[in-house]
Design a protein around this motif. Structure first.
Motif, PDB file in Angstrom:
ATOM      1  N   THR A   1    -119.291  -3.988  21.735  1.00 33.69           N
ATOM      2  CA  THR A   1    -120.738  -4.209  21.734  1.00 33.69           C
ATOM      3  C   THR A   1    -121.318  -3.836  23.100  1.00 33.69           C
ATOM      4  OG1 THR A   1    -120.834  -6.466  22.625  1.00 33.69           O
ATOM      5  CG2 THR A   1    -120.315  -6.233  20.273  1.00 33.69           C
ATOM      6  N   PRO A   2    -122.613  -3.499  23.139  1.00 32.18           N
ATOM      7  CA  PRO A   2    -123.236  -3.155  24.428  1.00 32.18           C
ATOM      8  C   PRO A   2    -123.763  -4.368  25.192  1.00 32.18           C
ATOM      9  CG  PRO A   2    -124.751  -2.685  22.654  1.00 32.18           C
ATOM     10  CD  PRO A   2    -123.493  -3.180  22.008  1.00 32.18           C
ATOM     11  N   LEU A   3    -123.104  -5.507  25.070  1.00 41.01           N
ATOM     12  CA  LEU A   3    -123.491  -6.661  25.878  1.00 41.01           C
ATOM     13  C   LEU A   3    -123.386  -6.315  27.357  1.00 41.01           C
ATOM     14  CD1 LEU A   3    -121.833  -9.582  23.898  1.00 41.01           C
ATOM     15  CD2 LEU A   3    -124.281  -9.271  24.289  1.00 41.01           C
ATOM     16  N   PRO A   4    -124.320  -6.871  28.192  1.00 42.46           N
ATOM     17  CA  PRO A   4    -125.190  -8.031  27.966  1.00 42.46           C
ATOM     18  C   PRO A   4    -126.517  -7.755  27.265  1.00 42.46           C
ATOM     19  CG  PRO A   4    -125.380  -7.311  30.237  1.00 42.46           C
ATOM     20  CD  PRO A   4    -124.333  -6.442  29.606  1.00 42.46           C
ATOM     21  N   ASP A   5    -126.690  -6.596  26.645  1.00 47.29           N
ATOM     22  CA  ASP A   5    -127.895  -6.307  25.867  1.00 47.29           C
ATOM     23  C   ASP A   5    -127.740  -7.003  24.508  1.00 47.29           C
ATOM     24  OD1 ASP A   5    -129.938  -5.239  24.338  1.00 47.29           O
ATOM     25  OD2 ASP A   5    -129.663  -3.185  25.047  1.00 47.29           O
ATOM     26  N   VAL A   6    -128.325  -8.184  24.367  1.00 42.62           N
ATOM     27  CA  VAL A   6    -128.075  -9.030  23.201  1.00 42.62           C
ATOM     28  C   VAL A   6    -128.621  -8.406  21.925  1.00 42.62           C
ATOM     29  CG1 VAL A   6    -128.655 -11.250  22.131  1.00 42.62           C
ATOM     30  CG2 VAL A   6    -127.876 -11.164  24.514  1.00 42.62           C
ATOM     31  N   ASP A   7    -129.845  -7.904  21.947  1.00 44.92           N
ATOM     32  CA  ASP A   7    -130.433  -7.331  20.736  1.00 44.92           C
ATOM     33  C   ASP A   7    -129.617  -6.136  20.246  1.00 44.92           C
ATOM     34  OD1 ASP A   7    -132.446  -9.207  20.714  1.00 44.92           O
ATOM     35  OD2 ASP A   7    -133.902  -7.920  21.743  1.00 44.92           O
TER      36      ASP A   7
END
Length: 312
Positions: free
Chosen positions: A98-104
């Protein structure tokens, strides 16, 4: 072919290029990015007696500071993981990045990975640019994973602390030597103390490297955690609910400590290929096969049956 490997990695050429382009040609202080290919992975699996691997992207993950680039790279590695699983359904599964820390964007990628790519789970690093895994900002992500009864594999990464006065790591060693274990311990403790596991009980969390320092620190964390917060701590209880892999030299020291605190039905084989060299993987597998702590039916459980139960 008696092993199911829950801790192993894939390094597609495009991901290797992204690492190098973003200054990670020596990821986490490791002096080089190890070679990997679909064909070499299958050959090594056959030599180690591994029936199936659940592949993941290792540290430092896919987010190198740019949200848009992280979204693109997460989608690329997940599409490749799905391709490998489709090409070799009996040999490969994969954990989605996942591209966290981009939550959306992470929520969007989790939905795509499950609904379109048939991911077997999700991989998190132990922190996302300093955001640790008990952070309130991650609540929407945990809610989505809990709704899906997801398997969540936690892989260590370099901490953002413990830096020298010039901002660099103060010791002349790869961070994986010690800091990976400490960051795992730090982040899982944060999850437990912040109540993530209680609020989202249907997430099945796998902790890497035999639980890092958690098995030997559990009593200290319970007692001092209660003193620090004024609330009862339940680290021992959490360790019975968590899953663990046996990557990273678990014998002779870590395995007995883990078995004292963990549920044996939640312990799984892990190779850490290709970051662990193949001869060391073979030696570790042999030492686990011979470990007196795993005599009898427990060896079959740890090598494959527990994972079969976990992934259905």
């Amino acid at each position: 072919m008696s092993r199911i490997d829950v801790h192993c990695h894939y390094i597609p050429d495009f991901y290797r290029e992204a690492l190098i382009a973003n200054g990670h040609s020596e990821p986490d202080g490791v002096p080089f990015i190890p070679p990997w290919s679909e064909e070499s992975a299958l050959k090594a699996m056959d030599e180690t007696g591994i029936a199936k691997q659940y592949l993941s992207i290792s540290s430092p993950g896919v987010h190198f500071g740019d949200d848009a680039a992280a979204r693109t790279l997460a989608r690329q590695v997940n599409e490749e993981g799905a391709r490998l699983a489709r090409a070799h359904p009996d040999r490969f599964g994969f954990f989605a990045s996942t591209p966290l820390p981009d939550v959306d964007a992470a929520l969007e990628e989790i939905r795509y990975a499950y609904d379109e790519l048939d991911a077997n789970g999700v991989v998190f690093t132990t922190n996302f640019h300093g955001m640790y895994l008990g952070d309130e900002a991650l609540e929407p992500v945990y809610a989505e994973l809990n709704r899906r009864r997801a398997v969540l594999f936690l892989h260590p990464t370099s901490p953002t602390t413990n830096c020298g006065p010039d901002g660099g790591y103060p010791l002349p060693y790869p961070r994986s030597l010690m800091e990976f274990l400490f960051d795992t311990t730090r982040s899982v403790t944060h999850m437990v103390v912040s109540g993530v596991l209680d609020r989202h009980p249907d997430i099945k969390v796998i902790v890497a490297h035999a639980g890092a320092a958690l098995p030997v620190m559990a009593s200290r964390l319970d007692v001092l955690g209660r003193r620090a917060t004024g609330k009862p701590q339940a680290v021992h209880d959490a360790l019975r609910r968590l899953h663990f892999d046996l990557a990273g030299m678990p014998t002779p020291d870590a395995l007995p400590a883990l078995l004292r605190v963990a549920d044996p039905s939640r312990i799984h084989y892990g190779s850490d290929a290709p970051f662990t060299p193949h001869p060391e993987i073979l030696a570790t597998a042999a030492s686990l096969d011979a470990a007196e702590e795993l005599e009898g039916a427990l060896l079959d459980q740890v090598m494959s049956k527990n994972a079969q139960e976990l992934f259905g």
